[in-house]
Motif scaffolding. Structure first.
Motif, PDB file in Angstrom:
ATOM      1  N   HIS A  46      -6.665  12.130  -3.295  1.00 18.23           N
ATOM      2  CA  HIS A  46      -7.723  11.810  -2.339  1.00 18.23           C
ATOM      3  C   HIS A  46      -7.317  12.137  -0.906  1.00 18.23           C
ATOM      4  O   HIS A  46      -7.676  11.428   0.033  1.00 18.23           O
ATOM      5  CB  HIS A  46      -8.151  10.345  -2.478  1.00 18.23           C
ATOM      6  N   GLN A  64      -2.872   8.882  -6.818  1.00 18.35           N
ATOM      7  CA  GLN A  64      -4.244   8.667  -6.357  1.00 18.35           C
ATOM      8  C   GLN A  64      -4.403   9.096  -4.895  1.00 18.35           C
ATOM      9  O   GLN A  64      -5.382   9.720  -4.509  1.00 18.35           O
ATOM     10  CB  GLN A  64      -4.628   7.181  -6.494  1.00 18.35           C
ATOM     11  N   SER A  65      -3.400   8.724  -4.095  1.00 14.28           N
ATOM     12  CA  SER A  65      -3.455   9.059  -2.679  1.00 14.28           C
ATOM     13  C   SER A  65      -3.432  10.588  -2.491  1.00 14.28           C
ATOM     14  O   SER A  65      -4.205  11.142  -1.700  1.00 14.28           O
ATOM     15  CB  SER A  65      -2.292   8.391  -1.944  1.00 14.28           C
ATOM     16  N   SER A 107       0.837  -1.205   0.000  1.00 17.46           N
ATOM     17  CA  SER A 107       0.000   0.000   0.000  1.00 17.46           C
ATOM     18  C   SER A 107       0.870   1.253   0.000  1.00 17.46           C
ATOM     19  O   SER A 107       2.063   1.206   0.328  1.00 17.46           O
ATOM     20  CB  SER A 107      -0.944   0.005   1.206  1.00 17.46           C
ATOM     21  N   ARG A 109       0.830  12.537   0.639  1.00 12.81           N
ATOM     22  CA  ARG A 109       0.237  13.875   0.627  1.00 12.81           C
ATOM     23  C   ARG A 109       1.080  14.746  -0.289  1.00 12.81           C
ATOM     24  O   ARG A 109       2.308  14.662  -0.264  1.00 12.81           O
ATOM     25  CB  ARG A 109       0.269  14.467   2.039  1.00 12.81           C
ATOM     26  N   ALA A 140       5.487  10.708   1.314  1.00  8.47           N
ATOM     27  CA  ALA A 140       4.809   9.447   0.998  1.00  8.47           C
ATOM     28  C   ALA A 140       5.420   8.296   1.784  1.00  8.47           C
ATOM     29  O   ALA A 140       6.606   8.323   2.132  1.00  8.47           O
ATOM     30  CB  ALA A 140       4.920   9.154  -0.492  1.00  8.47           C
ATOM     31  N   GLN A 197       0.675   5.619   0.808  1.00  9.15           N
ATOM     32  CA  GLN A 197      -0.046   6.760   1.375  1.00  9.15           C
ATOM     33  C   GLN A 197       0.777   8.008   1.081  1.00  9.15           C
ATOM     34  O   GLN A 197       1.985   8.025   1.347  1.00  9.15           O
ATOM     35  CB  GLN A 197      -0.159   6.570   2.882  1.00  9.15           C
ATOM     36  N   GLY A 229      -4.609  11.953   0.838  1.00 12.18           N
ATOM     37  CA  GLY A 229      -3.665  11.160   1.632  1.00 12.18           C
ATOM     38  C   GLY A 229      -4.222   9.828   2.097  1.00 12.18           C
ATOM     39  O   GLY A 229      -3.681   9.236   3.035  1.00 12.18           O
ATOM     40  N   CYS A 230      -5.261   9.341   1.455  1.00 14.38           N
ATOM     41  CA  CYS A 230      -5.809   8.050   1.912  1.00 14.38           C
ATOM     42  C   CYS A 230      -4.901   6.911   1.443  1.00 14.38           C
ATOM     43  O   CYS A 230      -4.115   7.075   0.512  1.00 14.38           O
ATOM     44  CB  CYS A 230      -7.243   7.857   1.454  1.00 14.38           C
ATOM     45  N   GLN A 231      -5.039   5.787   2.141  1.00 11.25           N
ATOM     46  CA  GLN A 231      -4.172   4.657   1.843  1.00 11.25           C
ATOM     47  C   GLN A 231      -4.681   3.932   0.591  1.00 11.25           C
ATOM     48  O   GLN A 231      -5.859   3.585   0.510  1.00 11.25           O
ATOM     49  CB  GLN A 231      -4.169   3.696   3.028  1.00 11.25           C
ATOM     50  N   ILE A 232      -3.785   3.726  -0.357  1.00 13.95           N
ATOM     51  CA  ILE A 232      -4.164   3.043  -1.600  1.00 13.95           C
ATOM     52  C   ILE A 232      -3.522   1.658  -1.584  1.00 13.95           C
ATOM     53  O   ILE A 232      -2.304   1.536  -1.420  1.00 13.95           O
ATOM     54  CB  ILE A 232      -3.647   3.820  -2.848  1.00 13.95           C
TER      55      ILE A 232
END
Ligand SMILES: NC(=O)c1ccc[n+]([C@@H]2O[C@H](COP(=O)([O-])OP(=O)(O)OC[C@H]3O[C@@H](n4cnc5c(N)ncnc54)[C@H](O)[C@@H]3O)[C@@H](O)[C@H]2O)c1
Length: 356
Positions: free
Chosen positions: A349, A345-346, A206, A210, A234, A208, A351-354
């Motif tokens: 969104h 993507q993170s 995964s 910002r 990240a 994460q 900073g959500c976990q991808i």
């Protein structure tokens, strides 16, 4: 693959900064003093640019349309130094023209594009090399040997700490759009690949991230760019338990810094990338052994730093001549691109976990 008893005739596509600046492509090739390599042709879509560069660097042929360069049968190998959004199509054309290919980083804009390029490359019997030239420096290979020999023990963490002031950043104004000019991609396309290489090519689990943007002042033309993070923080988690921690800022005046740390349970290393690039100093690598009695002991490394593009070319030419396996044949590049896609993507969104 054919045997190379002959000179390698190289064509360069893209005559911009990374091709012409000191210690970059042309300078690095010439610094090798390899008599069996000739830069035969250069192509650039900007009217007159390839001809000017050809004159300055004594390159026999120049073109505005790179297809004319590819039509030259004498050209054996091609380097693609154009903005990232053009890489996919140019790489496909080069491979289909039967050339050995090196593609600058980031290899493509997305993992999806790279899958297409690699499918074509695997059908050809030529060399395909792409991605971070920094990874092909000799010190990186020594680091990897330290890891794979077990001397470092279990490597569980790699960190990148990079800060620069924006106007000192290299290549910032290549308006290459997504995966090209934002710091997450500009630096991340190097550093993620290094992390994979030095942490033992684990699978990412995964990501994460910002990102922070200061786009208005970035564009030379005054047109705000849509995807240009100036700061990225990240974390990438891998299936072998290892972690990659990435921090890169390019709006940090007066704080230029570029340091990579790799931590193992027997040994750790610190690599001052900036010192190595800018000062060509051998005092840029520090190794520390964990002694159970004496604690952390610094040991003197027995290797020296190489130059980024020169070492890359040495490897590229060896792959062509000696058929040695390419260190960066695109497989690790694909994992890198999947991680960069997830970072994007993170960031988009919050900073959500991808999960990958
Ligand atoms: N490895 C590194 O450390 C490093 C450093 C900087 C840049 N790069 C990469 O190198 C690439 C080029 O960067 P740059 O800074 O030299 O950019 P640049 O904008 O200075 O030069 C790119 C050149 O490509 C030409 N070009 C664009 N489309 C073309 C096409 N279809 N056919 C022929 N020429 C075309 C442009 O006219 C321009 O002259 C980018 O992918 C960038 O990410 C890598």
């Amino acid at each position: 693959m054919e045997n190379y008893k002959k000179t390698i005739h190289l064509g360069i596509i893209g005559a911009g900064k990374v091709t012409t600046q000191p210690n970059r492509h042309i300078d690095s090739i010439r610094s090798l003093h390899d008599k069996d390599v000739e830069i035969t042709a250069i192509a650039d879509i900007t009217p007159g640019l390839a001809a000017d560069v050809a004159e300055e660097f004594h390159i026999p042929y120049s073109f505005e349309d790179y297809h004319d360069l590819l039509a030259m049968e004498t050209i054996d190998a091609v380097t693609i130094n154009t903005p990232t959004f053009t890489h996919k199509q140019i790489a496909l054309d080069c491979i289909r023209a039967g050339k050995h290919v090196y593609v600058e980083k980031p290899i493509t804009q997305t993992a999806e594009e790279l899958v297409e390029v690699l499918a074509e490359a695997r059908k050809s019997n030529k060399v395909f090399l792409g991605g971070s030239n920094g990874l092909l420096q000799r010190q990186m290979r020594m680091f990897r040997q330290l890891v794979s020999s077990g001397r470092m023990g279990e490597t569980y963490l790699m960190t990148i700490d990079r800060c620069s002031s924006r106007n000192q950043e290299y290549g910032m104004h290549s308006l290459s759009g997504k995966h090209g000019s934002g710091i997450s991609s500009h630096s991340g396309s190097h550093n993620v690949e290094w992390a994979l290489y030095l942490l033992g090519d684990p699978n990412p689990v995964s990501v994460q991230a910002r990102g922070y943007y200061q786009t208005q002042s970035l564009s030379l033309s005054g047109v705000p760019e849509t995807y240009d993070d100036d700061t990225c923080i990240a974390t990438v988690y891998f299936d072998n338990g290892a972690t990659f921690l990435f921090k890169a800022l390019r709006a940090a005046p007066g704080q230029d810094k570029y340091v990579m740390n790799l931590y193992g349970d027997k040994m750790s290393l610190s690599y001052d990338v900036l010192k190595c690039y800018k000062q060509q100093s051998d005092d840029c690598i520090h190794l520390y052994e964990h002694d159970p009695i004496l604690g952390m002991q610094e040991i003197i490394p027995k290797f020296q730093c190489g130059k980024t593009h020169a070492d890359m070319y040495e490897h590229f030419f060896s792959c062509i001549r000696d058929h040695i396996p390419c260190i960066s044949n695109g497989d690790r590049g694909l994992v890198t691109m999947r991680i960069l896609d997830a970072m994007e993507q993170s960031i988009l969104h919050g900073g959500c976990q991808i999960f990958l």
